[in-house]
Design an enzyme around this catalytic site. Structure first.
Site, PDB file in Angstrom:
ATOM      1  N   SER A  48       0.801  -1.229   0.000  1.00 50.32           N
ATOM      2  CA  SER A  48       0.000   0.000   0.000  1.00 50.32           C
ATOM      3  C   SER A  48       0.831   1.275   0.000  1.00 50.32           C
ATOM      4  CB  SER A  48      -0.957   0.023   1.186  1.00 50.32           C
ATOM      5  OG  SER A  48      -0.259   0.246   2.386  1.00 50.32           O
TER       6      SER A  48
ATOM      7  N   LYS B  15       0.974   4.247   6.764  1.00 52.44           N
ATOM      8  CA  LYS B  15       0.267   5.122   5.820  1.00 52.44           C
ATOM      9  C   LYS B  15       0.814   6.533   5.957  1.00 52.44           C
ATOM     10  CE  LYS B  15      -2.743   1.809   4.913  1.00 52.44           C
ATOM     11  NZ  LYS B  15      -2.364   0.874   3.921  1.00 52.44           N
TER      12      LYS B  15
END
Length: 182
Positions: free
Chosen positions: A40, A78
């Site tokens: 991700s 993230k």
């Protein structure tokens, strides 16, 4: 002779225990190593990269953070897009925070992989995505750099600041990628 050996062994044991206590304190309160899992954050961080996160310091826009996942028993990495009180909107692949347009140079590689007429990140506002116009106090809004293949705040919502493990400070593996985050 026996007394000297016992004294030497005791000295070593004492030194090793002291070192272990220092390592424990640093790991609990200052910094900790983390292994990146998944794709991700590609290309910024790849699967199995090793990073160090710090547990002190202020979190700002675009910092990369590791946190306890709100929807699984694991940790995610993230990028912080929205801080408490921020409004966030994506429109035609442009990020707006509190109405101000921001460039996201870390997305350049992924944007080059798609046709020019397509968006890397779908259009959204926090209101239509999560039902709130602003990031609530005590929470953050995060997204992965691999926007088309990231399970992030667009899916699981805001993350609690209490769930933070820390802010990414340094990559130490692979050695050819050694250094500070982008």
């Amino acid at each position: 002779m026996q007394k000297d050996i016992k004294s030497e062994v005791f000295s070593w044991v004492k030194s090793i225990l002291f070192a272990l206590i220092i390592v424990f304190i640093c790991n609990q309160f200052l910094f900790t190593p983390v292994i990146v899992k998944g794709k991700s954050m590609e290309p910024t961080y790849e699967n199995n990269d090793r990073i160090v996160v710090t547990k002190i310091g202020k979190i700002e826009h675009f910092d990369m953070v590791v946190f306890h996942a709100p929807d699984a028993d694991k940790e995610y990495i993230k990028r912080v897009i929205g801080l408490p009180g921020d409004s966030v909107e994506m429109k035609k692949d442009l990020l707006y925070i509190n109405g101000k347009k921001y460039t996201e140079p870390y997305l350049k590689t992924k944007k080059e992989e798609i046709p020019p007429e397509e968006n890397l990140t779908e259009n959204f506002t926090l209101q239509n995505l999560l039902g709130k116009s602003k990031v609530p106090n005590g929470y953050l809004f995060v997204m992965g750099d691999n926007r088309r293949d990231s399970w992030d705040g667009r899916r699981f919502g805001f993350i609690s600041e209490e769930s933070l493990v820390g802010k990414v400070e340094f990559r130490f593996y692979p050695l050819n990628e050694l250094g500070m985050p982008q």
